[in-house]
Design a protein around this motif. Structure first.
Motif, mmCIF file in Angstrom:
data_model
loop_
_atom_site.group_PDB
_atom_site.id
_atom_site.type_symbol
_atom_site.label_atom_id
_atom_site.label_comp_id
_atom_site.label_asym_id
_atom_site.label_seq_id
_atom_site.Cartn_x
_atom_site.Cartn_y
_atom_site.Cartn_z
ATOM 1 N N ASP A 71 -41.763 12.813 -26.285
ATOM 2 C CA ASP A 71 -40.992 13.178 -24.931
ATOM 3 C C ASP A 71 -42.053 13.864 -24.226
ATOM 4 O O ASP A 71 -43.163 14.491 -24.812
ATOM 5 C CB ASP A 71 -39.815 13.995 -24.975
ATOM 6 C CG ASP A 71 -39.769 15.143 -26.031
ATOM 7 O OD1 ASP A 71 -41.089 15.730 -26.230
ATOM 8 O OD2 ASP A 71 -39.003 15.330 -26.559
ATOM 9 N N ALA A 72 -41.797 14.388 -22.923
ATOM 10 C CA ALA A 72 -42.781 15.155 -22.082
ATOM 11 C C ALA A 72 -43.112 16.399 -22.720
ATOM 12 O O ALA A 72 -44.032 17.074 -22.549
ATOM 13 C CB ALA A 72 -42.058 15.182 -20.751
ATOM 14 N N LYS A 73 -41.876 16.932 -23.460
ATOM 15 C CA LYS A 73 -42.097 18.183 -23.952
ATOM 16 C C LYS A 73 -43.289 18.366 -25.068
ATOM 17 O O LYS A 73 -44.240 19.039 -24.918
ATOM 18 C CB LYS A 73 -40.805 18.717 -24.623
ATOM 19 C CG LYS A 73 -40.957 20.003 -25.240
ATOM 20 C CD LYS A 73 -39.503 20.287 -25.862
ATOM 21 C CE LYS A 73 -39.611 21.725 -26.678
ATOM 22 N NZ LYS A 73 -38.449 21.975 -27.412
ATOM 23 N N GLU A 74 -43.305 17.200 -25.801
ATOM 24 C CA GLU A 74 -44.400 17.270 -26.804
ATOM 25 C C GLU A 74 -45.703 17.116 -26.185
ATOM 26 O O GLU A 74 -46.714 17.631 -26.760
ATOM 27 C CB GLU A 74 -44.114 16.065 -27.808
ATOM 28 C CG GLU A 74 -42.760 16.000 -28.631
ATOM 29 C CD GLU A 74 -42.690 14.794 -29.355
ATOM 30 O OE1 GLU A 74 -43.535 14.663 -30.439
ATOM 31 O OE2 GLU A 74 -41.824 14.212 -29.206
ATOM 32 N N THR A 75 -45.869 15.903 -25.009
ATOM 33 C CA THR A 75 -47.204 15.817 -24.397
ATOM 34 C C THR A 75 -47.626 17.206 -23.788
ATOM 35 O O THR A 75 -48.724 17.361 -23.956
ATOM 36 C CB THR A 75 -47.047 14.868 -23.449
ATOM 37 O OG1 THR A 75 -46.623 13.717 -24.201
ATOM 38 C CG2 THR A 75 -48.172 14.579 -22.888
ATOM 39 N N ILE A 78 -36.581 18.476 -19.817
ATOM 40 C CA ILE A 78 -37.176 19.528 -20.480
ATOM 41 C C ILE A 78 -36.284 20.801 -19.943
ATOM 42 O O ILE A 78 -36.094 20.997 -18.688
ATOM 43 C CB ILE A 78 -38.486 19.705 -20.043
ATOM 44 C CG1 ILE A 78 -39.578 18.870 -20.795
ATOM 45 C CG2 ILE A 78 -39.087 21.358 -20.544
ATOM 46 C CD1 ILE A 78 -41.242 19.045 -20.259
ATOM 47 N N ALA A 79 -35.693 21.394 -20.862
ATOM 48 C CA ALA A 79 -34.484 22.410 -20.619
ATOM 49 C C ALA A 79 -35.218 23.835 -20.130
ATOM 50 O O ALA A 79 -36.481 24.057 -20.668
ATOM 51 C CB ALA A 79 -33.754 22.567 -22.008
ATOM 52 N N PRO A 80 -34.522 24.729 -19.364
ATOM 53 C CA PRO A 80 -35.091 25.785 -18.826
ATOM 54 C C PRO A 80 -35.431 26.701 -20.068
ATOM 55 O O PRO A 80 -36.245 27.805 -19.880
ATOM 56 C CB PRO A 80 -33.875 26.361 -18.082
ATOM 57 C CG PRO A 80 -33.303 25.290 -17.673
ATOM 58 C CD PRO A 80 -33.249 24.216 -18.598
ATOM 59 N N VAL A 96 -44.562 24.371 -16.680
ATOM 60 C CA VAL A 96 -45.369 23.285 -16.496
ATOM 61 C C VAL A 96 -44.610 21.953 -15.820
ATOM 62 O O VAL A 96 -45.032 21.304 -15.005
ATOM 63 C CB VAL A 96 -46.287 22.875 -17.834
ATOM 64 C CG1 VAL A 96 -47.072 21.603 -17.382
ATOM 65 C CG2 VAL A 96 -47.143 23.880 -18.247
ATOM 66 N N ALA A 97 -43.646 21.764 -16.487
ATOM 67 C CA ALA A 97 -42.818 20.762 -15.998
ATOM 68 C C ALA A 97 -42.281 20.797 -14.543
ATOM 69 O O ALA A 97 -42.369 19.857 -13.798
ATOM 70 C CB ALA A 97 -41.352 20.472 -17.108
ATOM 71 N N GLN A 98 -41.828 22.128 -14.221
ATOM 72 C CA GLN A 98 -41.562 22.211 -12.868
ATOM 73 C C GLN A 98 -42.603 22.158 -11.925
ATOM 74 O O GLN A 98 -42.586 21.480 -10.804
ATOM 75 C CB GLN A 98 -40.959 23.868 -12.732
ATOM 76 C CG GLN A 98 -39.613 23.834 -13.525
ATOM 77 C CD GLN A 98 -38.453 22.911 -13.091
ATOM 78 O OE1 GLN A 98 -38.225 21.904 -13.689
ATOM 79 N NE2 GLN A 98 -37.934 23.030 -11.852
ATOM 80 N N ARG A 99 -44.081 22.596 -12.248
ATOM 81 C CA ARG A 99 -45.069 22.426 -11.758
ATOM 82 C C ARG A 99 -45.489 21.085 -11.260
ATOM 83 O O ARG A 99 -45.858 20.728 -10.220
ATOM 84 C CB ARG A 99 -46.242 23.214 -12.111
ATOM 85 C CG ARG A 99 -47.615 23.133 -11.118
ATOM 86 C CD ARG A 99 -48.591 23.597 -11.682
ATOM 87 N NE ARG A 99 -49.490 23.132 -12.700
ATOM 88 C CZ ARG A 99 -49.615 23.331 -14.223
ATOM 89 N NH1 ARG A 99 -49.120 24.525 -14.498
ATOM 90 N NH2 ARG A 99 -50.184 22.540 -14.821
ATOM 91 N N LEU A 100 -45.448 20.118 -12.132
ATOM 92 C CA LEU A 100 -45.589 18.637 -12.141
ATOM 93 C C LEU A 100 -44.822 18.042 -11.348
ATOM 94 O O LEU A 100 -45.127 17.292 -10.397
ATOM 95 C CB LEU A 100 -45.544 18.104 -13.703
ATOM 96 C CG LEU A 100 -46.737 18.604 -14.333
ATOM 97 C CD1 LEU A 100 -46.562 17.664 -15.959
ATOM 98 C CD2 LEU A 100 -48.171 18.247 -13.854
#
Length: 548
Positions: free
Chosen positions: A449-453, A501-503, A510-514
């Motif tokens: 998942d994106a969290k792992e990456t 990806i949870a808060p 990083v997820a929010q920036r992307l």
């Protein structure tokens, strides 16, 4: 990081994070509240037990915030010199930011002008002016942008899905300046003391602190070949009016997705043609073609495309992946960095390559990362006119091909080099683009998942700085694998992965920036992407099989 500071306590609602430290101490430029990056003006939304970590410039997220704040400072300094001027920023020279000044016809930047910018920046820093964040409706933000002549920001804001916007405000001598750079900011201009300005025709450079340099500014190195490639990419994007998010979206609306795809793919094909002819027409026959680049550059698909390009010119190359020569997991010492060249079985690799060149029959291995084991595959031999394409992150490391004469090697460095801006003040980060590519690919090929990456990305980046970037100037050809439509094609793949990806997750920032990058691009159907495109390596559906 050892220079950061952590406070654990119970805090009452309304506590401003900056009140917890000495406000005169400008070492810390941002913080993490329970693992989430926030600016120092962040106000706790409720009574809470929290861990607050204050970050200095040895932290990668802190340096991003510092660099964004510096761009704001440069913009305001230039406006103070001449209200009609604006600036556009580019990531294209030696870990620095290139600044091109616009607004006056036939304007030429001189060292005297750069010195004036420096003096104004120093004045703004000495005044320690507050940088205030404001939330407002899109209509209010558009009105401010119109008033201040920020037309590029007006174009992008139209594609923002939310009905509100954030702007940062700095007031100087009774006049307010507004901007938004898709990043938190430092609390005030007084934090921005560490930078260098350098006259660099036809503009100037800002050298900034880097986390990988322990928060110091790296020495300037004029990487000429790399800079030429990036400048060429920038000219091509501007000539085709696909140099900003809004221009790409406008192109899509006017000409359609297939037109944008074909324009980008034609550029890749043209570069491959030039490259193939350069190799085929070499005075001395090329025996080994080395293809290296950082993670998610498209090395594997590129090596396949290059194979068929050379076949069209009468050559019959074979392709070998350095990844297949990793030392088996049970033989790899615990002290060896998996990203380093020491994790490669160099003697075995040299034995295979030298044997092939000498006309011997050799067995090529395959390596399973999932199992951590290496298997011996089928037998191969080549003719004297067959070049060997070797691809992998360490392909340009001289230790791997030390026994092969330099004139028989051709070295290629590949990476996406997007010269695309969200707006004039916000260039698209090359590393963020590669991370977006990797999130898309890992979800499909590794079940990650994106969290792992995102969690493993800092280690990948550290390895790149240590083992890959130092070799890029050794290349004979630098290949730009960026496609102007790729973020549009990956948009609807990546956004749901980032939304998952949870808060409370450490990777949320990083997820929010992307997301703040990807969401502005109009989507295009991935089905329209050609099956031989480099992008297929990341979205799936490639027509390429193992070229052996």
């Amino acid at each position: 990081m050892e220079n950061d500071m952590v406070i654990k306590n119970h805090f009452v609602k309304g506590t401003e994070v900056s009140s917890l430290i000495d406000r005169s101490d400008k070492r810390f430029v941002c913080c993490k509240v329970d693992g989430h990056v926030q600016d120092l003006n962040y106000i706790l939304p409720r009574d809470m037990d929290a861990e607050i970590e204050f970050l200095d410039l040895t932290n990668p997220e802190a340096t991003k915030i510092y660099e964004s704040s510096l761009r704001l400072l440069v913009y305001i300094a230039i406006k103070r010199i001449d209200e009609k001027l604006d600036v556009r920023f580019f990531y294209n020279v030696s870990r620095s930011i290139f600044c091109r000044v616009n607004g006056r016809k036939n304007m030429r930047i001189t060292s005297r002008f750069v010195e004036a910018v420096r003096r104004e920046m120093e004045r703004l820093v000495s005044q320690d002016l507050p940088i205030r964040k404001k939330r407002m409706s899109k209509e209010e933000a558009l009105a401010i942008y119109r008033k201040e002549g920020l037309h590029d920001k007006i174009d992008v804001l139209r594609y923002r899905p939310e009905n509100f916007a954030h702007l940062y405000e700095v007031s100087v001598d009774g006049k307010s300046y507004h901007d938004y750079l898709y990043s938190p900011m430092v609390p005030s201009t007084g934090y921005l003391k560490k930078y260098n300005l350098r006259f660099y025709q036809p503009g100037f450079l800002i050298q900034v602190p880097r986390a990988e340099c322990q928060g110091e500014i790296p020495p300037f190195s004029d990487e000429l070949q790399f800079a030429i490639t990036l400048a060429g990419a920038s000219r091509w994007a501007e000539k085709n009016d696909i140099d900003t998010v809004s221009n790409i979206n406008r192109f899509l609306k006017k000409y359609g997705a297939l037109a944008l795809i074909n324009v980008g793919e034609s550029r890749i094909a043209n570069m491959l043609t030039d490259l193939g002819r350069d190799i085929a027409n070499s005075d001395d026959p090329i025996r080994v073609i080395c293809v290296a680049g950082p993670s998610s550059s498209g090395k594997t698909s590129f090596a396949n495309r290059l194979t068929f390009e050379l076949m069209s010119l009468g050559l019959r190359p074979i392709r070998i992946s350095i990844d297949d020569f990793y030392i088996p997991k049970n033989e790899l010492g615990s002290e060896v960095d998996i990203e380093s060249v020491e994790a490669i079985d160099i003697p075995y690799f040299s034995q295979v390559i030298n044997g092939l060149i000498q006309g011997e029959k050799v067995r090529l291995p395959t390596y399973s990362f999932k199992e951590g084991i290496r298997r011996i595959g089928k037998e191969f031999s080549i003719q004297s006119n067959q070049p060997i394409i070797i691809e992998g992150i360490h392909a340009l490391n001289a230790r791997l091909t030390a026994n092969i004469p330099e004139h028989q090697k051709y070295k290629i460095y590949i990476a996406p080099q997007p010269q695309v801006n969200i707006d004039n003040h916000t260039p698209l980060s090359m590393s963020d683009l590669r991370l977006i590519r990797r999130i898309s690919r890992d979800a499909r090929t590794r079940g990650s998942d994106a969290k792992e990456t995102i969690a493993m990305w800092p280690n990948v980046r550290n390895g790149e700085f240590r083992y890959i970037y130092p070799t890029e100037e050794n290349a004979d050809f630098i290949f730009d694998s960026f496609l102007p439509y790729e973020t549009c094609a990956m948009r609807n793949i990546v956004l749901p992965l980032l939304d998952a990806i949870a808060p409370e997750d450490a990777e949320y920032t990083v997820a929010q920036r992307l997301k703040s990058i990807v969401k502005y691009f109009l989507p295009i159907p991935s089905d329209d992407v050609p099956c031989n495109s480099l992008l297929r390596e990341f979205i799936g559906g490639s027509s390429f099989k193992d070229a052996r």
